[in-house]
Design a protein around this motif. Sequence first.
Motif, PDB file in Angstrom:
ATOM      1  N   GLU A  36      -7.381 -19.454  -0.375  1.00  0.00           N
ATOM      2  CA  GLU A  36      -7.371 -20.708   0.383  1.00  0.00           C
ATOM      3  C   GLU A  36      -6.425 -20.646   1.583  1.00  0.00           C
ATOM      4  O   GLU A  36      -6.682 -21.296   2.592  1.00  0.00           O
ATOM      5  CB  GLU A  36      -6.932 -21.874  -0.507  1.00  0.00           C
ATOM      6  N   LEU A  37      -5.336 -19.927   1.454  1.00  0.00           N
ATOM      7  CA  LEU A  37      -4.303 -19.934   2.492  1.00  0.00           C
ATOM      8  C   LEU A  37      -4.379 -18.733   3.434  1.00  0.00           C
ATOM      9  O   LEU A  37      -4.073 -18.857   4.616  1.00  0.00           O
ATOM     10  CB  LEU A  37      -2.915 -20.004   1.855  1.00  0.00           C
ATOM     11  N   LEU A  38      -4.749 -17.584   2.903  1.00  0.00           N
ATOM     12  CA  LEU A  38      -4.926 -16.360   3.695  1.00  0.00           C
ATOM     13  C   LEU A  38      -6.110 -15.602   3.114  1.00  0.00           C
ATOM     14  O   LEU A  38      -6.309 -15.612   1.892  1.00  0.00           O
ATOM     15  CB  LEU A  38      -3.700 -15.445   3.604  1.00  0.00           C
ATOM     16  N   ASP A  39      -6.854 -14.907   3.963  1.00  0.00           N
ATOM     17  CA  ASP A  39      -7.950 -14.118   3.402  1.00  0.00           C
ATOM     18  C   ASP A  39      -7.384 -12.917   2.633  1.00  0.00           C
ATOM     19  O   ASP A  39      -6.235 -12.521   2.809  1.00  0.00           O
ATOM     20  CB  ASP A  39      -8.944 -13.694   4.491  1.00  0.00           C
ATOM     21  N   ALA A  40      -8.214 -12.378   1.756  1.00  0.00           N
ATOM     22  CA  ALA A  40      -7.775 -11.331   0.828  1.00  0.00           C
ATOM     23  C   ALA A  40      -7.245 -10.090   1.544  1.00  0.00           C
ATOM     24  O   ALA A  40      -6.246  -9.505   1.114  1.00  0.00           O
ATOM     25  CB  ALA A  40      -8.920 -10.945  -0.114  1.00  0.00           C
ATOM     26  N   GLU A  41      -7.889  -9.689   2.633  1.00  0.00           N
ATOM     27  CA  GLU A  41      -7.436  -8.489   3.341  1.00  0.00           C
ATOM     28  C   GLU A  41      -6.038  -8.679   3.922  1.00  0.00           C
ATOM     29  O   GLU A  41      -5.170  -7.815   3.768  1.00  0.00           O
ATOM     30  CB  GLU A  41      -8.413  -8.102   4.452  1.00  0.00           C
ATOM     31  N   PHE A  42      -5.827  -9.799   4.595  1.00  0.00           N
ATOM     32  CA  PHE A  42      -4.515 -10.078   5.197  1.00  0.00           C
ATOM     33  C   PHE A  42      -3.448 -10.153   4.107  1.00  0.00           C
ATOM     34  O   PHE A  42      -2.368  -9.567   4.232  1.00  0.00           O
ATOM     35  CB  PHE A  42      -4.586 -11.375   6.003  1.00  0.00           C
ATOM     36  N   ARG A  43      -3.761 -10.838   3.030  1.00  0.00           N
ATOM     37  CA  ARG A  43      -2.811 -10.968   1.916  1.00  0.00           C
ATOM     38  C   ARG A  43      -2.440  -9.594   1.364  1.00  0.00           C
ATOM     39  O   ARG A  43      -1.266  -9.295   1.146  1.00  0.00           O
ATOM     40  CB  ARG A  43      -3.418 -11.856   0.827  1.00  0.00           C
ATOM     41  N   GLN A  44      -3.427  -8.737   1.171  1.00  0.00           N
ATOM     42  CA  GLN A  44      -3.144  -7.411   0.626  1.00  0.00           C
ATOM     43  C   GLN A  44      -2.383  -6.536   1.619  1.00  0.00           C
ATOM     44  O   GLN A  44      -1.545  -5.730   1.224  1.00  0.00           O
ATOM     45  CB  GLN A  44      -4.429  -6.724   0.160  1.00  0.00           C
ATOM     46  N   ARG A  45      -2.632  -6.715   2.901  1.00  0.00           N
ATOM     47  CA  ARG A  45      -1.846  -5.973   3.897  1.00  0.00           C
ATOM     48  C   ARG A  45      -0.375  -6.385   3.813  1.00  0.00           C
ATOM     49  O   ARG A  45       0.517  -5.540   3.873  1.00  0.00           O
ATOM     50  CB  ARG A  45      -2.386  -6.217   5.309  1.00  0.00           C
ATOM     51  N   LEU A  46      -0.132  -7.684   3.667  1.00  0.00           N
ATOM     52  CA  LEU A  46       1.250  -8.156   3.504  1.00  0.00           C
ATOM     53  C   LEU A  46       1.866  -7.562   2.243  1.00  0.00           C
ATOM     54  O   LEU A  46       3.018  -7.117   2.240  1.00  0.00           O
ATOM     55  CB  LEU A  46       1.292  -9.685   3.442  1.00  0.00           C
ATOM     56  N   MET A  47       1.099  -7.552   1.157  1.00  0.00           N
ATOM     57  CA  MET A  47       1.598  -7.009  -0.111  1.00  0.00           C
ATOM     58  C   MET A  47       1.976  -5.533   0.052  1.00  0.00           C
ATOM     59  O   MET A  47       3.025  -5.089  -0.413  1.00  0.00           O
ATOM     60  CB  MET A  47       0.546  -7.148  -1.224  1.00  0.00           C
ATOM     61  N   MET A  48       1.125  -4.784   0.738  1.00  0.00           N
ATOM     62  CA  MET A  48       1.386  -3.356   0.910  1.00  0.00           C
ATOM     63  C   MET A  48       2.567  -3.111   1.847  1.00  0.00           C
ATOM     64  O   MET A  48       3.342  -2.177   1.638  1.00  0.00           O
ATOM     65  CB  MET A  48       0.131  -2.633   1.423  1.00  0.00           C
ATOM     66  N   ALA A  49       2.715  -3.944   2.872  1.00  0.00           N
ATOM     67  CA  ALA A  49       3.833  -3.780   3.813  1.00  0.00           C
ATOM     68  C   ALA A  49       5.167  -3.940   3.081  1.00  0.00           C
ATOM     69  O   ALA A  49       6.093  -3.150   3.287  1.00  0.00           O
ATOM     70  CB  ALA A  49       3.718  -4.780   4.964  1.00  0.00           C
ATOM     71  N   VAL A  50       5.265  -4.943   2.230  1.00  0.00           N
ATOM     72  CA  VAL A  50       6.501  -5.178   1.472  1.00  0.00           C
ATOM     73  C   VAL A  50       6.691  -4.092   0.416  1.00  0.00           C
ATOM     74  O   VAL A  50       7.790  -3.546   0.252  1.00  0.00           O
ATOM     75  CB  VAL A  50       6.484  -6.583   0.820  1.00  0.00           C
TER      76      VAL A  50
END
Length: 162
Positions: A36-50
Amino acid sequence: MEKFKKRRFNSFGEFIKELKFIIKNRDQIKKLDSGELLDAEFRQRLMMAVTEVNGCRYCSYYHSKLALKAGISQAELNSLLAGELEDCPKEETLALFYAQHWTEKKGQPEQEMMDKVKAEYGREKFETINLAVRMINFGNLSGNSFDYFLYKLSFGLLAQSS
């Protein structure tokens, strides 16, 4: 014995503080996870960056699978795992750089960087990005703290130290 080098919780109090944040924001986290807040790809990119900064082997494995499932290519995933952002969508690069910066600064990013991200994405999306970053950071530090426990318990024989 080689020193344990991964980022982890430095105290039980730090863990409790972050756990309280996660519990307090669980409704927003559910929305984030549902897309709902971010699409799955963007969310996973953030997860991988951290995760790349923190070096959590558990989160790296799990979120790599989710990233591929979300549509991120293996080449882009490999770049993210190496801390490189060149293969990521240009409109997300600032947020991903911010996620790395936030993590490197242990949750104390520079004001100038926060201002840039707010200006680029708006206040609401900035808060969502922070939620995602803080959520995965909690997971990373939990996994690494577990590895640290194994490392200490086994006198450095178990768990990955770097």
